[in-house]
Scaffold this active site. Structure first.
Site, mmCIF file in Angstrom:
data_model
loop_
_atom_site.group_PDB
_atom_site.id
_atom_site.type_symbol
_atom_site.label_atom_id
_atom_site.label_comp_id
_atom_site.label_asym_id
_atom_site.label_seq_id
_atom_site.Cartn_x
_atom_site.Cartn_y
_atom_site.Cartn_z
ATOM 1 C CE LYS A 159 -3.728 0.376 -1.383
ATOM 2 N NZ LYS A 159 -4.360 -0.249 -0.214
ATOM 3 C CE1 TYR A 199 -4.382 -1.722 -4.618
ATOM 4 C CE2 TYR A 199 -4.995 -4.053 -4.473
ATOM 5 C CZ TYR A 199 -4.648 -2.864 -3.865
ATOM 6 O OH TYR A 199 -4.571 -2.794 -2.493
ATOM 7 C CB VAL A 247 0.138 -5.794 4.311
ATOM 8 C CG1 VAL A 247 -1.143 -5.251 4.867
ATOM 9 C CG2 VAL A 247 0.063 -6.076 2.830
ATOM 10 C CE1 TYR A 301 -4.648 1.678 4.436
ATOM 11 C CE2 TYR A 301 -3.086 0.694 5.992
ATOM 12 C CZ TYR A 301 -3.484 0.966 4.697
ATOM 13 O OH TYR A 301 -2.719 0.543 3.663
ATOM 14 C CB SER A 334 -0.943 0.011 1.196
ATOM 15 O OG SER A 334 -1.994 -0.894 0.948
HETATM 16 N N1 GLN Z 1 -1.962 -5.595 -1.760
HETATM 17 C C1 GLN Z 1 -2.465 -5.402 -0.459
HETATM 18 C C2 GLN Z 1 -3.958 -5.617 -0.419
HETATM 19 O O1 GLN Z 1 -4.629 -5.211 -1.270
HETATM 20 C C3 GLN Z 1 -2.135 -4.008 0.014
HETATM 21 C C4 GLN Z 1 -2.706 -3.719 1.372
HETATM 22 C C5 GLN Z 1 -1.775 -2.942 2.256
HETATM 23 O O2 GLN Z 1 -0.591 -2.881 2.020
HETATM 24 N N2 GLN Z 1 -2.291 -2.412 3.324
HETATM 25 O O3 GLN Z 1 -4.471 -6.233 0.492
#
Ligand code: GLN
Length: 621
Positions: free
Chosen positions: A82, A204, A274, A256, A79
């Site tokens: 993003k 994505y 993550v 978040y 993420s």
């Molecule tokens: N690729 C991961 C997902 O879509 C990214 C989520 C994250 O890094 N928080 O679950």
């Protein structure tokens, strides 16, 4: 301070990375034993991560990298991609189109929550999965391949090196990411996306599987800190408006449902992933990146959060711990009565300038002009307006001016009735925002003049002041007796001198005297002006003085006789009277008082100049 930070022993040991490297090592050692949380397991490939991999990197806006631990270990960006993809969408489509696709409201929910903004028919924000998937649809290109290529090129530009996709992690998420699949289909169902969901998801998932290191992420963040220009390659990747929008969303939504607590304790725009990465931006200063796979319940790296808390606290980086100073915007202020141009003046002129010079003020501006600092400057300008004939504003040390500052300045000068006081801006390079106020610029009000440097502005304004006091000083009408150098000579002496004069005419720009030439005459300016300059070691010239009607130059030849120590160039068409040293010595054979009087006057003029120079040094500190 964190325990061990800036340990004097480390400094004494001469750590070549300096106090910041030592600090990062100590922080790493302190947090490595923190073994809470677990690595992400919902993407099977991520479960293989080593929980003790731990790296930290800080990259400055000029590309200096400070690292510790596993800062070169590759992991997937997840993420943390993003905000960057959002930036690419803004750059490609503009903010209006992007806002149709995704909102800017924090959800207060987990990154993978299945909540959508049904009222506006768009996902809440681009930092959660739903929003990021919707943004994937906005990537530039017509096929999935060209879109991926554009994305990788853009990320590579930000990092300053080519990046690639970790195929194993990509496949692992593609084969198991059914929650994201559900989100994509829900968005298709409500018309939030229109492209085939599998195609959008593939992009994505690939975006999330881009392989990076802490050093890469710190550089990407430093590019944001550096207003969108990659610190090492110098490539302008993003513009300031896009950066502002990206950083805003990182601040409000980047962590978040931990975003509020993060803003409270760390106060830096940031984003987590993550795989265990966290990237944070210190606008204008540096980028920070941490890699440590074990996560907390929000999906944020536990050591990553701890590192950012410590760095923010120890170095006072919270966005609201204000360090702007507006008091120093006026670096120095003086009047022509205290500090004059390099133009040499007769005693009478110098006295007139000490008396009248308070009507010309100089303001030296330093740092950046923005609302607060511009307010100080325009307030001072308005205070000076009634008492001054002219104000010189020197922008040599003014690094920048934002549109608000330019507008405030433009409105202030437009209020000066009929251009009083005269405003002269100096040292404004082409392209400086303040150049808009100059003749021909976008905000030209006709009230501001410009000259390249403050010395020439002062010289011109002094001439104006003097023309108020004296009639036009032109030596063609001057008697030799009125020249300081010949003061005290009797009629016979002056008559003898007249016979020693030869007159010369020079075009503007012509060299009158060259450094190193034999010094066999001295000169008096009859009309026009000349600059005396020396050559610097880098080949540039520096003007050390200038002379106008009634002023002499090259008179050191009377004392030294040897070689010229500076160049003299005519600033405008100029008429000069030259006195040959040999002729003066001949005259002195029968009238010795001619030479002694001239030498006496020369000593007086040199001591006056020295005293004036000392006075200026005093006024300028
Ligand atoms: N690729 C991961 C997902 O879509 C990214 C989520 C994250 O890094 N928080 O679950």
């Amino acid at each position: 301070m964190t325990d061990g930070a800036f340990a004097p022993e480390a400094a004494a040991a001469g750590d070549r990375r300096g106090p910041i490297g030592t600090y990062l090592d100590a922080l790493h050692a302190r947090l490595l034993p923190l073994r809470d949380g677990d690595v992400a397991r919902y993407i099977p490939e991520l479960a293989t991560a080593d929980p003790d991999d731990f790296g930290i990197a800080i990259a400055t806006v000029d590309g200096r990298l400070y690292t510790t631990g596993a800062s070169d270990r590759a992991f997937t960006i997840q993420s943390m991609s993003k905000p960057f993809t959002y930036g690419l969408a803004l750059k490609t489509h503009g903010v209006e189109r992007v806002l149709e696709q995704v909102g800017v409201e924090p959800t207060g929910e987990a990154f993978n929550s299945i909540v959508l903004d049904d009222v506006n028919n768009r996902p809440f924000n681009p930092m959660v999965n739903a929003g990021a998937i919707a943004v994937s649809e906005l990537l530039p290109g017509f096929t999935p391949e060209t879109r991926l290529a554009a994305l990788l090129r853009f990320f590579g530009d930000l990092a300053g090196r080519p990046l690639s996709v970790d195929e194993a992690v990509f496949r692992s998420e593609r084969d198991t990411g059914h929650r994201n699949r559900a989100i994509a289909y829900m968005m298709l169902n409500s018309g939030m996306i229109t492209a085939p969901p599998e195609e959008v998801l593939e992009l994505y998932f690939k975006q999330c599987a881009i392989r990076v290191t802490c050093a890469d992420m710190a550089m990407m963040a430093a590019t944001l800190a550096n207003r969108g220009t990659q610190p090492v390659t110098g490539k302008a990747v993003l513009g300031p408006d896009q950066i502002r929008d990206m950083l805003t969303l990182m601040s409000t939504c980047g962590m978040y449902d931990y975003a509020g607590q993060w803003a409270y304790e760390v106060g830096l725009p940031a984003k987590s992933g993550v795989a265990g990465g966290i990237v944070a931006v210190i606008p204008g200063q540096a980028g920070i990146a941490v890699y440590s796979p074990p996560l907390d319940a929000h999906g944020n790296s536990i050591r990553g959060v701890a590192v950012c808390k410590a760095i923010s606290r120890d170095f006072g980086l919270h966005a609201f711990s204000d360090r702007t100073t507006v008091q120093t915007v006026i670096r120095r202020e003086y009047r022509v009565s205290e500090v004059r141009s390099k133009r040499l003046r007769s005693q009478a002129e110098a006295e007139a300038l000490s008396r009248e010079g308070h009507r010309v003020a100089v303001l030296e501006v330093q740092g950046a002009l923005f609302f607060g600092s511009a307010e100080r400057l325009i307030r001072r300008l308005s205070d000076l307006a009634p008492e001054c004939m002219a104000v010189v504003v020197d922008f040599k040390r003014c690094s920048d001016a934002d549109p608000a500052a330019v507008r405030l300045l433009a409105e202030t000068v437009a209020r000066f009735a009929a251009g009083k006081p005269e405003l002269v801006f100096t040292h404004v390079p082409a392209g400086h925002p303040v150049a808009q106020l100059l003749p021909g610029g976008a905000q030209d009000s006709g009230h501001v003049h410009t000259l390249p440097d403050t010395d020439s502005a002062l010289e011109a304004l002094e001439n104006d002041l003097l023309s108020d006091v004296f009639e036009t000083a032109d030596l063609t009408r001057f008697a030799l007796a009125r020249i300081d150098l010949f003061k005290g000579l009797d009629a016979a002496g002056l008559k003898a001198l007249e016979g020693a004069i030869s007159s010369f005419q020079f075009d503007a720009g012509a060299r009158v005297v060259a450094e190193g030439d034999e010094a066999n005459a001295f000169f008096i300016v009859a009309s026009g002006a000349a600059s005396i300059s020396v050559r610097l070691s880098d080949g540039q010239r520096r003007r050390v003085a200038s002379v106008g009607p009634g002023q002499s130059f090259g008179e050191m030849a009377l004392i030294e006789g040897g070689r010229r120590t500076a160049d003299v160039h005519a600033d405008s068409a100029m008429i000069c009277y030259a006195f040959s040293i040999d002729r003066i010595r001949q005259i002195a054979e029968t009238k010795p008082e001619v030479l002694t009087t001239i030498l006496q006057n020369l000593v007086i003029s040199l001591t006056t100049r020295l005293r004036h120079a000392n006075e200026e040094i005093r006024n300028l500190v």
